[in-house]
Design an enzyme around this catalytic site. Structure first.
Site, short mmCIF file in Angstrom:
data_model
loop_
_atom_site.label_atom_id
_atom_site.label_comp_id
_atom_site.label_asym_id
_atom_site.label_seq_id
_atom_site.Cartn_x
_atom_site.Cartn_y
_atom_site.Cartn_z
N GLU A 9 44.79 26.23 58.89
CA GLU A 9 45.61 25.54 57.81
C GLU A 9 45.07 26.08 56.61
O GLU A 9 43.14 25.76 56.54
CB GLU A 9 46.04 24.36 58.01
CG GLU A 9 46.71 24.16 56.09
CD GLU A 9 47.83 22.65 56.44
OE1 GLU A 9 48.00 22.39 56.06
OE2 GLU A 9 47.34 21.79 58.00
N PHE A 66 46.32 28.37 50.86
CA PHE A 66 47.59 29.20 51.27
C PHE A 66 49.07 28.89 52.19
O PHE A 66 49.89 28.74 51.73
CB PHE A 66 47.63 30.39 51.69
CG PHE A 66 48.53 31.80 51.84
CD1 PHE A 66 50.06 31.22 52.66
CD2 PHE A 66 48.53 32.31 51.04
CE1 PHE A 66 50.90 32.27 52.71
CE2 PHE A 66 49.90 33.66 51.05
CZ PHE A 66 50.46 33.23 51.94
N GLY A 67 48.96 27.96 52.88
CA GLY A 67 49.20 27.12 53.53
C GLY A 67 48.81 27.07 55.15
O GLY A 67 47.78 26.73 55.70
N SER A 68 50.06 27.13 56.60
CA SER A 68 49.79 26.91 57.80
C SER A 68 50.19 28.21 58.70
O SER A 68 50.69 29.44 58.23
CB SER A 68 51.19 26.32 58.17
OG SER A 68 50.70 24.48 57.47
N VAL A 69 49.08 29.01 59.52
CA VAL A 69 48.95 30.05 60.36
C VAL A 69 48.99 29.40 62.01
O VAL A 69 48.66 28.54 62.01
CB VAL A 69 47.99 29.98 60.63
CG1 VAL A 69 47.26 32.22 61.11
CG2 VAL A 69 46.77 30.92 58.79
N LYS A 120 52.59 33.29 58.98
CA LYS A 120 51.04 32.74 57.73
C LYS A 120 52.30 31.64 56.94
O LYS A 120 53.44 32.84 55.96
CB LYS A 120 50.02 33.19 56.28
CG LYS A 120 50.03 32.58 55.72
CD LYS A 120 49.12 33.55 54.82
CE LYS A 120 48.03 33.96 55.59
NZ LYS A 120 47.16 34.97 54.29
N ASP A 152 37.35 40.63 47.65
CA ASP A 152 37.12 38.51 48.20
C ASP A 152 36.91 39.53 49.28
O ASP A 152 37.50 38.31 50.87
CB ASP A 152 38.89 38.71 48.26
CG ASP A 152 38.37 37.06 48.46
OD1 ASP A 152 37.33 35.71 48.33
OD2 ASP A 152 39.43 35.66 49.14
#
Length: 987
Positions: free
Chosen positions: A617, A620-623, A679, A775
């Site tokens: 996590e 961006f959010g959860s994976v 994701k 990045d």
């Protein structure tokens, strides 16, 4: 060229003269500088000179007689263009203990008799006369009888005549190398007197006289033994198991009987192409992947226990004499042929390529020292051999310059083997075929440098019959980077198989442009029948058309019902940050090369986003980790498209045999149960939705072995999800300095670094879309199950226009990895990625996080510390203590220097990524860095960036690492958070 040496490069020629002062240096290293001209007489004026290393240059002429007045102890002249005879006056150089000469005649020679301990006489590359590359004639008696202090003798790849001499005068010898030297067998029994040998290599003896195994039982210090293609018969002596052997190669002989038990120290064993019988012992099948064993082409009958599956490090290709699977291996017994094929097309070492109407299938297996690869049921390859003189583990060659020939995609990659490489086609209809072989020499160069002195020779066998002897790609194609196509018509296929073998018989060069460069190289293979398929085959397929059509209709009806039940219940739109989210209809309007998934499919696959499937996590959010075969809907899709492909085969049954696979590719081959990563966008994310879709459209078509693949996405029900390739070993950051670190040895670290560089070189120079990633960092480099690196998270990526020198954009990226000119002034070029790569390379060497490692309060980060160590001359202090002494110092220093070169404050002085790849592989010299303190003022010692970093540290965890570009203009970009955050667990 007078009395000087001339240095050449692609831009200019600079002339250097050795000064005549008599006390300048005790030794002189000028290795690998591409010096041209003749050897200068003025060397004699350097009276204190003891070592002169001129290996790997472009020098011509002979050794000046004035050099006899020197006190030279070491004289290295390998990989040059020297000609003439070994001068008699070398016999007066009594201080000489190490002599390295190549490409000269042995007539009328005289050696210093009681002083030389190392003698290397191996051939270089082509000169003006290609028929005089190798040393000829008999080995002089003076060399055999008078050089009694020899410790090392290497006489490989020559054309000597006569019997293999007796070596009884060389009792102090430690290393004896006679690979493809031209001598006739058998091996004399007097070789048993060389009791101090630690390494013995004799191969490719001429003459057909068979001999017994030579007496070696008294060589108690022997660690490396190679007796390949020496006409040795009989059984393998059991006493070999008591010797401290680590490398053993007895291939291509006439050995019979069982395989004796060897100790655990033996890591590499090659017994291919013998007549060994009996069962394969358990001590072989039970060894793990750290051992490389090749038993291909023998007459074994069975296993002691149950047959093991095919392993990457145990090659059993054609190892058995009985049974229905004797042609290949036991592991193919469960994949019988389901019908006849009439063509096979393989892009050896490369990805799938379509040339005209012919599609060449991908062959991306990394290869190994003893491996049998069968990616599909109807073709595969067997590779045998390893490079003994270096730590090279590359079995795929890559072009080092732009290729301009026709069909160039076929030649950008090629498969290599240090000894033997066999490709086979299976399930073919019997009859006559045309075999087409594609070659291009993409490693050697044709410029005025030592890299042009390389010569590759190997034999080609078709159906186990010699088709071409001593095939030379460069000579046949009349240059490097040029294609050569060989056609062999009327190749008879009588047992439904075709076999194409490439064998290196020890000839050609071995150290150009780097040590270990030799062996066969093949770019592509095509096998096509000379006849049309029988007409009754079409009738057989037409008879099942009705059944297929009925099944298709039934499947479509089921699909319609499932779609009706799983269709979205409401519009796929949401308000997010004041912007309307675009739904799947908008996505379908893009030219995406990814799949579109429904929310219900992914929800079912993740078990309603179960916490047990969660692997990370970030901002961006959860994976989540899932298996797509959990989705019934996708399984039904697979059935549907399979049936559609069957109908297509009815219409075009023989002229497009790849159509079934192309349908699978469109719908995603993940339905076989392979894992993926999903994701899920967090509701806290502030990225612009339309910009996100544009980013997806940009990266969806990028496919490279070192880029993480995006399989698809979902925009539905207030959700935004991405479907990625699953990477078993998480991120490089986690492996190096996370909570669950991996034991990465030095060869693995070097391979990871080179892989990252290749991925960036593809983005910057090779891809149709030139892209700046923006990045690059250790958390955005993921590792698959084989620890191959793949660049991920293209949310901040920008397209680079060739017409513009740079991009002016808002700053986005990660503090500590951003180039100074971009972080401070928003000046963006692909050299910003080069800078970030340099930081990651330092982290790989040091095993430390750039932003978290501070030796004391005087240093800002790891890079800051490295710059100080460079000025102090203590770069080796950077090396990860976990490596201990188990690393190659030369490779480590090379990687560290490349990293510092990439992090040069001036973007103009940073190399391109293609140059970085060549430097890391040792194919290109590294420009010496200038230690000028004025280059590192406050800005470049990161004071401004440190303030920003400290500010970020005080922010919330969701915004702690990545600077966000929140603008909604066309220059904005999506947020690129880590696909696998390093501080979370993994399933």
């Amino acid at each position: 060229m007078g009395d000087g040496l001339r240095v050449s490069n692609n831009v200019q020629r600079v002339r250097f003269y050795l000064l005549e002062e008599t006390s300048l240096s005790w030794h002189r290293y000028l290795k690998g500088q591409n010096l041209s001209g003749v050897l200068p007489k003025s060397i004699a004026n350097l009276s204190y000179l003891t070592i002169i290393d001129l290996n790997r240059n472009f020098l011509s002429g002979s050794i000046p007689p004035e050099w006899t007045s020197t006190k030279l102890e070491f004289l290295g002249l390998t990989v040059n263009r020297l000609s003439g005879t070994i001068p008699k006056y070398l016999g007066t150089m009594t201080s000489l203990t190490n002599l390295y000469l190549i490409h000269i005649s042995l007539s009328n020679c005289q050696f210093p008799t009681n002083c030389i301990v190392t003698l290397v006489l191996t051939p270089c590359g082509p000169c003006s006369n290609l028929n005089s590359n190798n040393l000829t004639g008999e080995l002089p008696k003076e060399l055999i009888n008078n050089l009694i202090n020899l410790r090392e003798v290497r006489l490989s790849s020559n054309n000597f005549t006569g019997k293999l001499p007796s070596f009884q005068s060389w009792e102090q010898l430690r290393i004896l190398e006679l690979e493809a030297s031209g001598f006739e067998g058998p091996i004399p029994h007097s070789i048993s007197l060389l009791r101090n040998l630690t390494e013995l290599r004799i191969t490719d003896l001429n003459g057909g006289v068979a001999s017994d195994f030579p007496p070696l039982e008294n060589m108690t210090e022997m660690k490396k033994l190679m007796l390949r293609s020496c006409n040795i018969s009989g059984s393998i002596p059991g006493y070999l198991g008591s010797l401290p052997l680590t490398n053993l190669d007895l291939s291509y002989n006439r050995l019979e009987g069982n395989v004796p038990n060897f100790g655990a120290a033996l890591q590499w064993m090659y017994l291919t192409r013998n007549f060994l019988t009996g069962p394969i012992p358990t001590w072989i099948t039970s060894r793990d992947s750290t051992y490389q064993i090749d038993l291909s082409y023998n007459n074994f009958t069975e296993f002691v226990n149950e047959a093991p599956p095919c392993k990457d490090t145990l090659n059993l290709f054609r190892s058995f004499s009985n049974g229905s699977n004797s042609d290949f291996a036991e592991c193919l017994k469960d994949t019988p042929c389901t019908g006849n094929r009439y063509s096979v097309h393989i892009n050896c070492g490369g990805g799938e390529v379509t040339i005209g109407k012919t599609t060449y299938e991908a062959d991306l297996s990394r290869g190994d020292a003893a491996i049998f690869v069968h990616p599909v049921s109807y073709w595969g390859f067997s590779s045998t051999g390893r490079v003994w003189d270096s730590n090279k583990t590359e079995y795929i060659a890559r072009n080092v310059s732009v290729l301009k020939m026709n069909d160039s995609p076929l030649y950008t990659r090629a498969r290599l083997s240090p000894l033997s490489l066999t490709y086979y086609g299976r399930c073919l209809a019997n009859g006559n075929y045309t075999v087409t072989l594609h070659f291009a020499e993409i490693i050697f160069r044709d410029n005025a440098s030592y890299q042009s002195l390389g010569r590759r020779l190997f034999d080609i066998y078709i159906q186990d019959k010699l088709a071409w002897k001593d095939f030379d790609i460069e000579a046949a194609a009349e240059g490097v980077d040029k294609e050569k196509v060989l056609n062999l018509t009327n190749v008879a296929v009588t047992n439904h198989t075709v076999e194409i073998r490439f064998y290196w018989a020890g000839k050609g060069t071995r150290a150009v442009p780097t040590r270990g460069t030799y062996g066969p190289l093949i770019s592509a293979i095509s096998v096509v029948s000379n006849f049309k398929p029988p007409s009754n085959q079409r009738k057989k397929i037409l008879t099942i058309t009705g059944a297929v059509a009925s099944a298709l209709c039934l499947t479509l009806a089921i699909l319609y019902i499932v779609w009706w039940k799983t269709r979205p219940g409401s519009s796929s739109s949401r308000e997010h940050g004041g912007l309307l989210l675009l739904d799947n209809l908008y996505l379908r309007g893009l030219d995406l090369q990814t799949g579109l998934f429904t929310y219900r499919q992914i929800k079912a696959a993740t078990n309603d986003f179960d916490i047990d499937n969660k692997i990370g996590e970030g901002g961006f959010g959860s994976v989540y980790k899932v298996h797509l075969n959990q989705s019934i809907f996708l399984f039904l899709l697979l059935i549907a498209f399979y049936l559609i492909s069957m109908v297509h085969l009815v219409v075009h049954p023989f002229y497009n045999t790849n159509m079934t696979m192309s349908y699978f590719s469109m719908q995603g081959i993940l339905l076989d149960g392979s894992a993926i990563a999903v994701k899920q966008l967090s509701s806290r994310s502030k990225q612009g939705n339309r910009e996100f879709v544009n980013e997806i459209g940009m990266i969806s078509g990028l496919q490279h072995p070192n880029l993480v693949r995006l399989y698809g996405c979902c925009v539905e029900r207030n959700q935004l999800l991405l479907v990625y390739e699953y990477m078993e070993n998480n991120s490089l950051a986690r492996a190096l300095f996370g909570e669950c670190q991996l034991n990465l040895d030095w060869p693995t670290r070097l391979r990871i670094c080179i892989g990252i560089a290749r991925g960036l070189a593809f983005l910057h120079e090779e891809s149709r879309l030139k892209i700046v990633h923006r990045d690059i960092k250790a958390t955005n480099v993921l590792l698959d199950g084989d620890l191959n690196p793949k660049i991920s998270d293209f949310g901040l990526a920008k397209l680079s226009d060739d017409d513009n020198t740079h991009i002016s954009t808002r700053i986005a990226g990660t503090i500590g990895y951003m180039a100074p000119e971009y972080a401070l002034w928003g000046y963006l070029t692909n050299k910003a990625d080069v800078y970030s790569f340099g930081v990651v390379a330092l982290e790989i060497v040091a095993g430390r996080d750039n932003m978290k490692y501070r030796p004391n309060e005087n240093y800002v980060c790891l890079l800051d510390w490295a710059l100080v160590l460079r000025q102090q001359g203590c770069l080796m202090d950077l090396v990860d203590p976990k490596l201990g002494s188990n690393f190659n110092k030369e490779e480590t220093m090379r990687m560290t220097k490349v990293a510092l070169l990439c992090t040069n404050p001036s973007p103009a002085l940073r190399p391109t990524m293609s140059a970085v790849v060549s430097m890391l592989e040792g194919k290109l010299g590294i420009e010496e860095l200038v230690n000028d303190p004025r280059m590192y003022g406050d800005d470049f010692r990161f004071v401004a960036l440190r303030d920003k970093y400290d500010e970020l540290q005080r922010q919330t965890s969701t915004e702690a690492e990545t600077l966000m570009d929140h603008t909604v203009t066309g220059s904005s970009s999506t947020s690129a958070q880590d696909l696998y955050p390093r501080d979370l667990y993994s399933l």
